[in-house]
Design an enzyme around this catalytic site. Structure first.
Site, PDB file in Angstrom:
ATOM      1  N   LYS A  57     -89.316  82.424  37.826  1.00 48.27           N
ATOM      2  CA  LYS A  57     -90.037  81.762  36.725  1.00 48.27           C
ATOM      3  C   LYS A  57     -91.314  82.542  36.394  1.00 48.27           C
ATOM      4  O   LYS A  57     -91.680  82.670  35.223  1.00 48.27           O
ATOM      5  CB  LYS A  57     -90.391  80.313  37.092  1.00 48.27           C
ATOM      6  CG  LYS A  57     -89.228  79.359  37.204  1.00 48.27           C
ATOM      7  CD  LYS A  57     -88.456  79.135  35.912  1.00 48.27           C
ATOM      8  CE  LYS A  57     -89.203  78.307  34.891  1.00 48.27           C
ATOM      9  NZ  LYS A  57     -88.337  77.988  33.702  1.00 48.27           N
ATOM     10  N   GLU A  99     -95.148  75.934  40.128  1.00 48.78           N
ATOM     11  CA  GLU A  99     -94.843  76.680  41.363  1.00 48.78           C
ATOM     12  C   GLU A  99     -95.216  78.159  41.263  1.00 48.78           C
ATOM     13  O   GLU A  99     -95.323  78.835  42.279  1.00 48.78           O
ATOM     14  CB  GLU A  99     -93.362  76.543  41.723  1.00 48.78           C
ATOM     15  CG  GLU A  99     -92.976  75.113  41.987  1.00 48.78           C
ATOM     16  CD  GLU A  99     -91.706  74.946  42.796  1.00 48.78           C
ATOM     17  OE1 GLU A  99     -91.210  75.930  43.350  1.00 48.78           O
ATOM     18  OE2 GLU A  99     -91.216  73.808  42.863  1.00 48.78           O
ATOM     19  N   TYR A 148     -86.948  81.097  43.358  1.00 53.17           N
ATOM     20  CA  TYR A 148     -87.048  80.327  42.109  1.00 53.17           C
ATOM     21  C   TYR A 148     -88.377  80.580  41.415  1.00 53.17           C
ATOM     22  O   TYR A 148     -88.430  80.967  40.239  1.00 53.17           O
ATOM     23  CB  TYR A 148     -86.880  78.818  42.394  1.00 53.17           C
ATOM     24  CG  TYR A 148     -87.365  77.940  41.250  1.00 53.17           C
ATOM     25  CD1 TYR A 148     -86.699  77.899  40.032  1.00 53.17           C
ATOM     26  CD2 TYR A 148     -88.531  77.160  41.382  1.00 53.17           C
ATOM     27  CE1 TYR A 148     -87.160  77.108  38.980  1.00 53.17           C
ATOM     28  CE2 TYR A 148     -88.997  76.373  40.346  1.00 53.17           C
ATOM     29  CZ  TYR A 148     -88.310  76.350  39.137  1.00 53.17           C
ATOM     30  OH  TYR A 148     -88.778  75.576  38.095  1.00 53.17           O
TER      31      TYR A 148
HETATM   32  P1  NAD Z   1     -81.868  71.337  35.310  1.00 51.95           P
HETATM   33  O1  NAD Z   1     -81.372  72.190  36.422  1.00 51.95           O
HETATM   34  O2  NAD Z   1     -81.663  69.863  35.370  1.00 51.95           O
HETATM   35  O3  NAD Z   1     -81.231  71.835  33.928  1.00 51.95           O
HETATM   36  C1  NAD Z   1     -81.066  73.172  33.606  1.00 51.95           C
HETATM   37  C2  NAD Z   1     -80.109  73.270  32.421  1.00 51.95           C
HETATM   38  O4  NAD Z   1     -79.985  74.663  32.065  1.00 51.95           O
HETATM   39  C3  NAD Z   1     -78.703  72.763  32.722  1.00 51.95           C
HETATM   40  O5  NAD Z   1     -78.243  71.950  31.657  1.00 51.95           O
HETATM   41  C4  NAD Z   1     -77.874  74.037  32.825  1.00 51.95           C
HETATM   42  O6  NAD Z   1     -76.508  73.862  32.442  1.00 51.95           O
HETATM   43  C5  NAD Z   1     -78.609  74.960  31.860  1.00 51.95           C
HETATM   44  N1  NAD Z   1     -78.386  76.387  32.159  1.00 51.95           N
HETATM   45  C6  NAD Z   1     -78.465  76.997  33.376  1.00 51.95           C
HETATM   46  N2  NAD Z   1     -78.154  78.310  33.247  1.00 51.95           N
HETATM   47  C7  NAD Z   1     -77.893  78.520  31.924  1.00 51.95           C
HETATM   48  C8  NAD Z   1     -77.540  79.661  31.163  1.00 51.95           C
HETATM   49  N3  NAD Z   1     -77.364  80.864  31.746  1.00 51.95           N
HETATM   50  N4  NAD Z   1     -77.374  79.524  29.827  1.00 51.95           N
HETATM   51  C9  NAD Z   1     -77.537  78.318  29.227  1.00 51.95           C
HETATM   52  N5  NAD Z   1     -77.854  77.202  29.906  1.00 51.95           N
HETATM   53  C10 NAD Z   1     -78.029  77.303  31.234  1.00 51.95           C
HETATM   54  O7  NAD Z   1     -83.402  71.699  35.166  1.00 51.95           O
HETATM   55  P2  NAD Z   1     -84.645  70.773  34.790  1.00 51.95           P
HETATM   56  O8  NAD Z   1     -85.152  70.134  36.014  1.00 51.95           O
HETATM   57  O9  NAD Z   1     -84.284  69.943  33.604  1.00 51.95           O
HETATM   58  O10 NAD Z   1     -85.709  71.897  34.364  1.00 51.95           O
HETATM   59  C11 NAD Z   1     -85.752  72.386  33.024  1.00 51.95           C
HETATM   60  C12 NAD Z   1     -86.828  73.434  32.921  1.00 51.95           C
HETATM   61  O11 NAD Z   1     -88.087  72.884  33.288  1.00 51.95           O
HETATM   62  C13 NAD Z   1     -86.626  74.644  33.842  1.00 51.95           C
HETATM   63  O12 NAD Z   1     -87.005  75.797  33.142  1.00 51.95           O
HETATM   64  C14 NAD Z   1     -87.553  74.370  35.017  1.00 51.95           C
HETATM   65  O13 NAD Z   1     -87.987  75.598  35.585  1.00 51.95           O
HETATM   66  C15 NAD Z   1     -88.700  73.659  34.324  1.00 51.95           C
HETATM   67  N6  NAD Z   1     -89.446  72.701  35.151  1.00 51.95           N
HETATM   68  C16 NAD Z   1     -88.816  71.738  35.864  1.00 51.95           C
HETATM   69  C17 NAD Z   1     -89.566  70.800  36.575  1.00 51.95           C
HETATM   70  C18 NAD Z   1     -88.894  69.694  37.371  1.00 51.95           C
HETATM   71  O14 NAD Z   1     -89.582  68.959  38.075  1.00 51.95           O
HETATM   72  N7  NAD Z   1     -87.595  69.498  37.284  1.00 51.95           N
HETATM   73  C19 NAD Z   1     -90.958  70.854  36.548  1.00 51.95           C
HETATM   74  C20 NAD Z   1     -91.586  71.886  35.812  1.00 51.95           C
HETATM   75  C21 NAD Z   1     -90.811  72.785  35.101  1.00 51.95           C
HETATM   76  O1  DAU Z   2     -93.369  71.687  40.801  1.00 52.63           O
HETATM   77  C1  DAU Z   2     -92.401  71.800  39.798  1.00 52.63           C
HETATM   78  C2  DAU Z   2     -91.049  72.042  40.434  1.00 52.63           C
HETATM   79  O2  DAU Z   2     -90.660  70.813  41.024  1.00 52.63           O
HETATM   80  C3  DAU Z   2     -89.993  72.510  39.444  1.00 52.63           C
HETATM   81  O3  DAU Z   2     -90.362  73.761  38.926  1.00 52.63           O
HETATM   82  C4  DAU Z   2     -88.617  72.609  40.111  1.00 52.63           C
HETATM   83  O4  DAU Z   2     -87.632  72.948  39.139  1.00 52.63           O
HETATM   84  C5  DAU Z   2     -88.289  71.260  40.706  1.00 52.63           C
HETATM   85  O5  DAU Z   2     -87.055  71.332  41.403  1.00 52.63           O
HETATM   86  C6  DAU Z   2     -89.402  70.812  41.663  1.00 52.63           C
HETATM   87  O6  DAU Z   2     -89.445  71.669  42.840  1.00 52.63           O
HETATM   88  P1  DAU Z   2     -89.685  71.085  44.318  1.00 52.63           P
HETATM   89  O7  DAU Z   2     -89.129  72.040  45.293  1.00 52.63           O
HETATM   90  O8  DAU Z   2     -91.084  70.623  44.484  1.00 52.63           O
HETATM   91  O9  DAU Z   2     -88.763  69.755  44.196  1.00 52.63           O
HETATM   92  P2  DAU Z   2     -87.712  69.087  45.211  1.00 52.63           P
HETATM   93  O10 DAU Z   2     -87.338  67.767  44.613  1.00 52.63           O
HETATM   94  O11 DAU Z   2     -86.619  70.019  45.606  1.00 52.63           O
HETATM   95  O12 DAU Z   2     -88.602  68.822  46.509  1.00 52.63           O
HETATM   96  C7  DAU Z   2     -89.780  68.035  46.436  1.00 52.63           C
HETATM   97  C8  DAU Z   2     -90.410  68.011  47.826  1.00 52.63           C
HETATM   98  O13 DAU Z   2     -89.561  67.265  48.711  1.00 52.63           O
HETATM   99  C9  DAU Z   2     -90.541  69.396  48.451  1.00 52.63           C
HETATM  100  O14 DAU Z   2     -91.738  69.438  49.218  1.00 52.63           O
HETATM  101  C10 DAU Z   2     -89.342  69.501  49.390  1.00 52.63           C
HETATM  102  C11 DAU Z   2     -89.120  68.062  49.823  1.00 52.63           C
HETATM  103  N1  DAU Z   2     -87.707  67.677  50.111  1.00 52.63           N
HETATM  104  C12 DAU Z   2     -86.775  67.937  49.162  1.00 52.63           C
HETATM  105  C13 DAU Z   2     -85.465  67.589  49.362  1.00 52.63           C
HETATM  106  C14 DAU Z   2     -84.399  67.894  48.313  1.00 52.63           C
HETATM  107  C15 DAU Z   2     -87.402  67.027  51.292  1.00 52.63           C
HETATM  108  O15 DAU Z   2     -88.261  66.768  52.161  1.00 52.63           O
HETATM  109  N2  DAU Z   2     -86.081  66.659  51.488  1.00 52.63           N
HETATM  110  C16 DAU Z   2     -85.080  66.935  50.586  1.00 52.63           C
HETATM  111  O16 DAU Z   2     -83.896  66.611  50.854  1.00 52.63           O
END
Ligand code: NAD
Ligand code: DAU
Length: 359
Positions: free
Chosen positions: A167, A138, A163
């Site tokens: 990042k 993102e 967000y």
């Molecule tokens: P998540 O929200 O599921 O988990 C985040 C974790 O961080 C939680 O366990 C939370 O308790 C902990 N945390 C939050 N604030 C904290 C603090 N101040 N100190 C210590 N711990 C803390 O997130 P996720 O989806 O597992 O994402 C993990 C990482 O990967 C993030 O850095 C996110 O930006 C990155 N990322 C996520 C995605 C995705 O699709 N979910 C994709 C690409 C990158």
């Molecule tokens: O691309 C990586 C990112 O993917 C990570 O860095 C983020 O931590 C992770 O949350 C995710 O971000 P998105 O915003 O893409 O994910 P989310 O699941 O929130 O939404 C995915 C898509 O679906 C986005 O276009 C918004 C849409 N959406 C989401 C929700 C929660 C809906 O249409 N309805 C919904 O209720």
């Protein structure tokens, strides 16, 4: 024996990564999981590791310099894998400050504590130490609908949500440590993950859960925004591969060339649930497209993300789980873990959900 400090290991990707690492390396590694246990952190994700002598949990805030430097002082940390973050775009639109604090300040504290613990009096760093910062695609902003454009490692940063801006700020700090101190780090920028233990505020688990509950399926805007989906275990593998086989000081993009519109994802989930639910399951009747509800668009909603993963493929990584298989595995996991879903949706998240979408 290598010792890992994993931040945010009680969250979605962090817990999948810890399971993957113990499956791969067994008792050859030690993992210290540092997590504040915010609404997104859940120790239930790691219950099967209780009693494992290689695994330690420390409840601490990554912004707490004293707590983090104590962990470095008391342990000979070889690897940092930094997942901890506020991760949900919608929450960042409502409450940006906590994102800046955790994602920017928290990363600064992690970098500084690692630097202090690892630097040598004569300059440079103790050999073999490595810091991996887990980031997101993102930060690159939004691509046009035209499906020939991709994010590369040198695509200029152009974040749009609080967000992604936080990042991007964290990524810049990591880059500054590499440039200023030659600090031994990598950055990975990954696309959207899905799989077990994902908190049901994110699209895929939210849609699975709502289908099973017979609740509306909220689609933002026209539903044609595109995300590039990767099964979480493939992300875990990629992180390990970058740290062990990648080149230090480099950024690697991680993605599965699996672009789909949100509305397509919702149709696939409905169809897969129809295939998987037994005929005598009362939920089968209400899992239909009638649940789809178009709602107000997300503010500043990025249109399309798509990663070009060529650089990490050259290191030997490739996505192994095709979407059709990954979504079935994910749904199976949710079937087997209904109690997990009940527990995470009963507390804070339920309040957030009611506030966001109405009851
Ligand atoms: P998540 O929200 O599921 O988990 C985040 C974790 O961080 C939680 O366990 C939370 O308790 C902990 N945390 C939050 N604030 C904290 C603090 N101040 N100190 C210590 N711990 C803390 O997130 P996720 O989806 O597992 O994402 C993990 C990482 O990967 C993030 O850095 C996110 O930006 C990155 N990322 C996520 C995605 C995705 O699709 N979910 C994709 C690409 C990158
Ligand atoms: O691309 C990586 C990112 O993917 C990570 O860095 C983020 O931590 C992770 O949350 C995710 O971000 P998105 O915003 O893409 O994910 P989310 O699941 O929130 O939404 C995915 C898509 O679906 C986005 O276009 C918004 C849409 N959406 C989401 C929700 C929660 C809906 O249409 N309805 C919904 O209720």
């Amino acid at each position: 024996m290598r010792t890992y400090l994993v931040t945010g290991g009680a969250g979605f990707i962090g817990s999948n990564y810890i399971h993957y690492m113990f499956r791969k390396y067994g008792n050859e590694i030690r993992i210290i999981n540092v997590d504040l246990l915010t609404y997104a952190g859940n120790l239930e994700n790691l219950k099967c590791l209780e009693g494992n002598p290689g695994y330690t949990f420390v409840k601490a805030d990554i912004c707490d310099k004293e707590a983090i430097s104590r962990i470095f002082a008391e342990n000979n940390i070889d690897r940092v894998v930094h997942f901890a973050a506020e991760s949900h775009v919608d929450r960042s639109i409502r409450e940006p400050e906590v994102f800046v604090r955790t994602n920017v300040l928290g990363t600064a504290v992690m970098l500084n504590c690692a630097k202090e613990a690892w630097e040598l009096p004569e300059g440079g760093f103790k050999p073999g130490k490595k810091f991996l910062h887990v980031s997101t695609d993102e930060v690159y902003g939004s691509l046009p609908d035209d499906d020939s454009a991709f994010f590369y490692e040198d695509t200029p940063y152009d974040p749009h949500s609080p967000y992604s801006a936080s990042k991007a700020g964290a990524d810049m700090l990591v880059k500054s440590y590499m440039d200023t101190y030659r600090f031994p780090a990598n950055i990975t920028n990954c696309s959207n993950n899905y799989g077990p233990y994902q908190f049901p505020e994110k699209l895929i688990p939210l849609i699975i859960n709502n289908c099973l509950q017979g609740r509306k399926l909220p689609v933002y805007g026209d539903g044609k925004n595109v995300r590039d989906w990767l099964y979480v275990e493939d992300h875990a593998k990629a992180i390990d591969m970058v740290q062990e086989q990648g080149e230090l000081f480099q950024t690697y993009n991680i993605g599965g060339h699996n672009e789909k519109q949100n509305i397509e994802i919702i149709h696939i989930i409905i169809e897969t649930l129809q295939e998987m639910l037994p005929d005598d399951d009362p939920r089968k009747a209400h899992v239909t497209t009638d649940l789809i509800t178009y709602v107000e668009d997300r503010k500043g909603h990025d249109r399309r993300y798509a990663i070009a993963p060529d650089k990490i493929k050259a290191v030997g990584w490739q996505p192994e789980t095709m979407f059709k298989e990954g979504i079935r595995k994910t749904i199976e996991w949710f079937f087997r873990n209904e109690e997990w879903m009940k527990n995470v949706t009963s507390g804070d998240y339920q309040k957030y959900y009611d506030d966001m979408y109405g009851k």
